[in-house]
Enzyme design. Structure first.
Site, PDB file in Angstrom:
ATOM      1  N   GLN A 162     -10.315  -2.563   2.553  1.00 39.97           N
ATOM      2  CA  GLN A 162      -9.803  -3.287   3.721  1.00 39.97           C
ATOM      3  C   GLN A 162      -9.719  -2.409   4.971  1.00 39.97           C
ATOM      4  O   GLN A 162      -9.279  -2.873   6.016  1.00 39.97           O
ATOM      5  CB  GLN A 162      -8.441  -3.920   3.420  1.00 39.97           C
ATOM      6  CG  GLN A 162      -7.276  -2.945   3.315  1.00 39.97           C
ATOM      7  CD  GLN A 162      -6.017  -3.644   2.845  1.00 39.97           C
ATOM      8  OE1 GLN A 162      -5.882  -4.008   1.673  1.00 39.97           O
ATOM      9  NE2 GLN A 162      -5.073  -3.856   3.747  1.00 39.97           N
ATOM     10  N   MET A 171       0.845  -1.192   0.000  1.00 43.63           N
ATOM     11  CA  MET A 171       0.000   0.000   0.000  1.00 43.63           C
ATOM     12  C   MET A 171       0.886   1.250   0.000  1.00 43.63           C
ATOM     13  O   MET A 171       0.437   2.332   0.387  1.00 43.63           O
ATOM     14  CB  MET A 171      -0.942  -0.010   1.206  1.00 43.63           C
ATOM     15  CG  MET A 171      -1.901  -1.202   1.147  1.00 43.63           C
ATOM     16  SD  MET A 171      -3.442  -0.944   2.038  1.00 43.63           S
ATOM     17  CE  MET A 171      -2.851  -0.764   3.693  1.00 43.63           C
ATOM     18  N   LEU A 184       6.619   3.183   1.425  1.00 45.45           N
ATOM     19  CA  LEU A 184       7.544   2.047   1.544  1.00 45.45           C
ATOM     20  C   LEU A 184       8.663   2.323   2.543  1.00 45.45           C
ATOM     21  O   LEU A 184       9.146   3.451   2.665  1.00 45.45           O
ATOM     22  CB  LEU A 184       8.138   1.718   0.174  1.00 45.45           C
ATOM     23  CG  LEU A 184       7.109   1.385  -0.917  1.00 45.45           C
ATOM     24  CD1 LEU A 184       7.812   1.076  -2.236  1.00 45.45           C
ATOM     25  CD2 LEU A 184       6.210   0.212  -0.506  1.00 45.45           C
ATOM     26  N   HIS A 185       9.070   1.265   3.232  1.00 42.27           N
ATOM     27  CA  HIS A 185      10.183   1.336   4.176  1.00 42.27           C
ATOM     28  C   HIS A 185      11.077   0.127   3.932  1.00 42.27           C
ATOM     29  O   HIS A 185      10.801  -0.693   3.032  1.00 42.27           O
ATOM     30  CB  HIS A 185       9.661   1.382   5.612  1.00 42.27           C
ATOM     31  CG  HIS A 185       8.650   0.317   5.929  1.00 42.27           C
ATOM     32  ND1 HIS A 185       8.971  -1.016   5.977  1.00 42.27           N
ATOM     33  CD2 HIS A 185       7.318   0.386   6.165  1.00 42.27           C
ATOM     34  CE1 HIS A 185       7.897  -1.720   6.267  1.00 42.27           C
ATOM     35  NE2 HIS A 185       6.862  -0.892   6.365  1.00 42.27           N
ATOM     36  N   GLY A 192       5.075  -9.795   4.159  1.00 47.08           N
ATOM     37  CA  GLY A 192       5.850  -9.684   5.395  1.00 47.08           C
ATOM     38  C   GLY A 192       5.158 -10.383   6.544  1.00 47.08           C
ATOM     39  O   GLY A 192       3.924 -10.334   6.677  1.00 47.08           O
ATOM     40  N   ASP A 210       2.434  -9.113   9.300  1.00 49.27           N
ATOM     41  CA  ASP A 210       0.997  -9.369   9.136  1.00 49.27           C
ATOM     42  C   ASP A 210       0.795 -10.882   9.109  1.00 49.27           C
ATOM     43  O   ASP A 210       0.453 -11.470   8.081  1.00 49.27           O
ATOM     44  CB  ASP A 210       0.503  -8.717   7.841  1.00 49.27           C
ATOM     45  CG  ASP A 210       0.605  -7.208   7.918  1.00 49.27           C
ATOM     46  OD1 ASP A 210      -0.198  -6.608   8.631  1.00 49.27           O
ATOM     47  OD2 ASP A 210       1.520  -6.637   7.294  1.00 49.27           O
ATOM     48  N   GLN A 219      -2.560 -12.264   8.062  1.00 49.29           N
ATOM     49  CA  GLN A 219      -2.824 -11.983   6.640  1.00 49.29           C
ATOM     50  C   GLN A 219      -2.224 -13.084   5.745  1.00 49.29           C
ATOM     51  O   GLN A 219      -2.833 -13.501   4.761  1.00 49.29           O
ATOM     52  CB  GLN A 219      -2.235 -10.622   6.274  1.00 49.29           C
ATOM     53  CG  GLN A 219      -2.301 -10.286   4.793  1.00 49.29           C
ATOM     54  CD  GLN A 219      -1.948  -8.833   4.509  1.00 49.29           C
ATOM     55  OE1 GLN A 219      -2.799  -7.988   4.599  1.00 49.29           O
ATOM     56  NE2 GLN A 219      -0.712  -8.547   4.155  1.00 49.29           N
ATOM     57  N   SER A 273       6.803  -0.327   9.937  1.00 48.68           N
ATOM     58  CA  SER A 273       5.417  -0.201   9.471  1.00 48.68           C
ATOM     59  C   SER A 273       5.253   1.182   8.874  1.00 48.68           C
ATOM     60  O   SER A 273       5.838   2.159   9.377  1.00 48.68           O
ATOM     61  CB  SER A 273       4.474  -0.359  10.668  1.00 48.68           C
ATOM     62  OG  SER A 273       3.193   0.127  10.349  1.00 48.68           O
ATOM     63  N   HIS A 285       9.477  -3.328   3.355  1.00 51.38           N
ATOM     64  CA  HIS A 285       8.985  -3.578   1.982  1.00 51.38           C
ATOM     65  C   HIS A 285      10.157  -3.859   1.041  1.00 51.38           C
ATOM     66  O   HIS A 285      10.085  -4.743   0.183  1.00 51.38           O
ATOM     67  CB  HIS A 285       8.267  -2.337   1.423  1.00 51.38           C
ATOM     68  CG  HIS A 285       7.001  -1.984   2.131  1.00 51.38           C
ATOM     69  ND1 HIS A 285       6.845  -0.838   2.852  1.00 51.38           N
ATOM     70  CD2 HIS A 285       5.802  -2.631   2.189  1.00 51.38           C
ATOM     71  CE1 HIS A 285       5.623  -0.767   3.335  1.00 51.38           C
ATOM     72  NE2 HIS A 285       4.962  -1.835   2.955  1.00 51.38           N
TER      73      HIS A 285
HETATM   74  O1  PAF Z   1      -0.146  -5.793   3.722  1.00 53.36           O
HETATM   75  C1  PAF Z   1      -0.568  -4.849   3.031  1.00 53.36           C
HETATM   76  O2  PAF Z   1       0.108  -3.836   2.858  1.00 53.36           O
HETATM   77  C2  PAF Z   1      -1.942  -4.951   2.393  1.00 53.36           C
HETATM   78  O3  PAF Z   1      -2.831  -5.611   3.226  1.00 53.36           O
HETATM   79  C3  PAF Z   1      -1.900  -5.606   1.001  1.00 53.36           C
HETATM   80  C4  PAF Z   1      -1.470  -7.057   1.083  1.00 53.36           C
HETATM   81  C5  PAF Z   1      -0.957  -4.847   0.088  1.00 53.36           C
HETATM   82  C6  PAF Z   1      -3.294  -5.584   0.371  1.00 53.36           C
HETATM   83  O4  PAF Z   1      -3.750  -4.284   0.208  1.00 53.36           O
END
Ligand code: PAF
Length: 284
Positions: free
Chosen positions: A61, A30, A33-34, A147, A150, A153, A185, A37
């Protein structure tokens, strides 16, 4: 690196790459970036011929409107970081491109989605599954990188891939931390200096709790982390759970599973942070 804005253009590039026998990796993000990522992107670049990174703040989301509005957006900085990391294509679609009409799909991940983040953020994982499935259909990557911060996720996405019958390998990548332990984050940049100074305590209590295994009980470990995170009014705990790493269901004894993880979600001021620690992991 090329910046791509539409699914049609992206698919054209991917189809011709695949026709030339190239292996394709995808890193969904999303943005904002750090280094966490970038560690995913570098791994994707190393393991594939084409590395696609998507940068899209996915509205479906977010169960909290303010969190969506305030989510950091830094597209120009993101592009520079991605170029330096060796990304092939950065995909930056508009909301209309990803959702030309409302996505009404409802996924069912059973008990994987009723606990922890799923319990505290209703609809969150359905939104994650909507966007990640759209990205997977658009790119049809060989591998996709996520990562471990999460943690839940990743379990949800693995289950989604299974349910949709996709041939995509999900790669789970270690948490990247600041020098003081704070898990990286995009939300960290919204912490005030005082919150930033205190936020590393979350990771520090998790690290200390590692020493509880196996002599002290799960109950004592839960109490240690919860009590410490409740002792400073800057923190407001949503949950700290010690769960089986596969089913995500709470365990009551260290002997209950070979994979045990402690997962925490806590507000530091108004910023909600998550982190986790692996207590037990079976050797492959
Ligand atoms: O982990 C995230 O940054 C988001 O949940 C993702 C996987 C890019 C989906 O929008």
């Amino acid at each position: 690196m090329e910046t791509i804005y539409t699914i049609a253009e992206l698919q054209k590039k991917i189809i011709s790459g695949k026709a030339a026998g190239k292996k394709v990796g995808l890193v969904p993000t999303m943005g904002a970036l750090h280094s966490g990522h970038i560690s995913l992107v570098k791994r994707c670049v190393n393991e594939n011929d084409i590395c696609v990174v998507s940068v899209f703040v996915n509205p479906t989301q977010f169960n909290d409107k303010d969190d969506l509005i305030n989510y950091p957006r830094t597209p120009q900085e993101d592009k520079k970081l991605l170029e330096n990391a060796g990304c092939t294509y950065v995909f930056m679609p508009s909301i209309e491109e990803m959702y030309p009409e409302p996505d009404t799909r409802i996924f069912n991940f059973g008990t994987l989605e009723t606990v922890m983040e799923g319990g505290f953020r209703p609809g969150h994982f359905n939104g994650v599954a909507q966007i990640v499935s759209k990205l997977f259909y658009a790119v049809l990557p060989d591998c996709a990188y996520f990562g471990q911060k999460d943690f839940q996720q990743i379990s949800i996405i693995r289950e989604m891939v299974k349910q949709l019958g996709l041939q995509i390998e999900i790669k789970s990548c270690p948490i990247v931390r600041e020098a003081d332990g704070l898990a990286m984050s995009s939300r960290n940049r919204r912490l005030t200096p005082e919150q930033r100074e205190k936020a590393p305590q979350i990771a520090q209590f998790l690290f200390k709790s590692l020493a509880f295994v196996p002599e002290k009980s799960i109950q004592e470990t839960l109490e240690f982390v919860k009590t410490n995170l409740s002792s400073d009014s800057i923190f407001k705990l949503d949950y700290f759970e010690i769960v089986d790493g596969y089913t995500l269901q709470p365990v009551s004894d260290w002997k209950d599973s070979n994979d045990i993880v402690g997962c925490v979600a806590v507000y530091c001021g108004p910023i909600r942070l998550i982190d986790n620690i692996v207590y037990k992991q079976h050797a492959d």
